[in-house]
Each structure stands twice: as C-alpha cells, then as structure tokens.
Design a protein around this motif. Sequence first.
Motif, short mmCIF file in Angstrom:
data_model
loop_
_atom_site.label_atom_id
_atom_site.label_comp_id
_atom_site.label_asym_id
_atom_site.label_seq_id
_atom_site.Cartn_x
_atom_site.Cartn_y
_atom_site.Cartn_z
N LEU A 7 0.83 -1.21 0.00
CA LEU A 7 0.00 0.00 0.00
C LEU A 7 0.86 1.25 0.00
O LEU A 7 0.56 2.22 -0.71
CB LEU A 7 -0.94 -0.01 1.20
CG LEU A 7 -1.88 1.20 1.32
CD1 LEU A 7 -2.79 1.30 0.10
CD2 LEU A 7 -2.69 1.11 2.60
N ARG A 8 1.96 1.23 0.76
CA ARG A 8 2.86 2.40 0.79
C ARG A 8 3.44 2.66 -0.59
O ARG A 8 3.54 3.80 -1.04
CB ARG A 8 3.99 2.18 1.80
CG ARG A 8 3.55 2.01 3.25
CD ARG A 8 2.97 3.27 3.87
NE ARG A 8 3.92 4.32 4.06
CZ ARG A 8 4.56 4.57 5.19
NH1 ARG A 8 4.38 3.80 6.24
NH2 ARG A 8 5.39 5.58 5.27
N LYS A 10 2.14 1.72 -3.53
CA LYS A 10 1.04 2.18 -4.38
C LYS A 10 0.75 3.66 -4.15
O LYS A 10 0.57 4.43 -5.10
CB LYS A 10 -0.21 1.34 -4.09
CG LYS A 10 -1.40 1.68 -4.94
CD LYS A 10 -2.59 0.79 -4.59
CE LYS A 10 -3.82 1.22 -5.37
NZ LYS A 10 -4.98 0.39 -5.04
N ASN A 11 0.75 4.08 -2.90
CA ASN A 11 0.50 5.48 -2.58
C ASN A 11 1.62 6.40 -3.06
O ASN A 11 1.36 7.52 -3.52
CB ASN A 11 0.27 5.66 -1.07
CG ASN A 11 -1.06 5.10 -0.62
OD1 ASN A 11 -1.98 4.92 -1.40
ND2 ASN A 11 -1.15 4.79 0.67
N LEU A 12 2.86 5.94 -2.98
CA LEU A 12 4.00 6.74 -3.49
C LEU A 12 3.88 6.94 -4.99
O LEU A 12 4.08 8.05 -5.50
CB LEU A 12 5.33 6.04 -3.20
CG LEU A 12 6.06 6.34 -1.93
CD1 LEU A 12 7.35 5.53 -1.87
CD2 LEU A 12 6.35 7.81 -1.77
N LYS A 14 1.19 6.81 -6.82
CA LYS A 14 0.05 7.70 -7.08
C LYS A 14 0.40 9.15 -6.75
O LYS A 14 0.11 10.06 -7.53
CB LYS A 14 -1.16 7.25 -6.26
CG LYS A 14 -2.40 8.05 -6.52
CD LYS A 14 -3.58 7.51 -5.72
CE LYS A 14 -4.82 8.34 -5.98
NZ LYS A 14 -5.96 7.86 -5.16
N LYS A 15 1.03 9.38 -5.62
CA LYS A 15 1.37 10.74 -5.18
C LYS A 15 2.33 11.44 -6.15
O LYS A 15 2.16 12.61 -6.46
CB LYS A 15 2.00 10.69 -3.79
CG LYS A 15 2.39 12.05 -3.24
CD LYS A 15 2.92 11.94 -1.83
CE LYS A 15 3.28 13.31 -1.28
NZ LYS A 15 3.72 13.22 0.13
N TYR A 16 3.34 10.71 -6.63
CA TYR A 16 4.36 11.33 -7.47
C TYR A 16 4.17 11.08 -8.96
O TYR A 16 4.94 11.58 -9.78
CB TYR A 16 5.75 10.88 -7.01
CG TYR A 16 6.05 11.40 -5.62
CD1 TYR A 16 6.26 12.76 -5.39
CD2 TYR A 16 6.07 10.55 -4.52
CE1 TYR A 16 6.49 13.25 -4.12
CE2 TYR A 16 6.31 11.03 -3.24
CZ TYR A 16 6.52 12.38 -3.05
OH TYR A 16 6.74 12.86 -1.79
#
Length: 95
Positions: A7-8, A10-12, A14-16
């Motif tokens: 999840l971390r 995936k979020n990275l 998505k964020k960048y």
Amino acid sequence: MKKNIKLRVKNLIKKYGTANPYKICEKMGIIINFENLGKIKGYSRHFLGFDFIVINKNLSEFLKSAVLIHELGHIVLKHCTKEILFMKKFSFQMN
C-alpha cells in the motif's frame, strides 16, 4: 507495528505520478550519490534535514535500481537514524 509495504508503494506511485524510483527520489528531494563503496552496495542517511542515498557505482544498472528502491524504503518507513545503515547483502522476491 506492521506496515503495509504494498500500500505504501502504491500510494507513493500515485502521489508522485511515476513508478521510477529515481524520479520519486528527485520529487522527494532525496540526494542520490554514486561512489566506490567496495563490498557495500549502498546506504541511506538523514543528516541536517536532508535525506541521502549513496549507491556503489560499480554495480550493474539493475542492482543500482534495486539498492535505490531498498534504501528509499528505509527513508519512507523512517528507518534512517543518525547511524548509517549499510546494505552489504540483500535478497528480494519478485511477486
């Protein structure tokens, strides 16, 4: 405390807006250096408010990327302390 690594990641991404670890580091303001480190593959360090990743310049491009991803994980998961974390050996699993 268990951290959901997938999840971390995936979020990275998505964020960048990229899965490229070099671009993620650039956008996070992480300084990457390549040096002759002998048997050490790489390390990460937080110093004076800055995050650094140092990678052995003698590694193949594939291993440089693998070490970068590994060290980026230390920074994202807040494993970096005043001590330097050296990466001498590692194993990884492709899922």
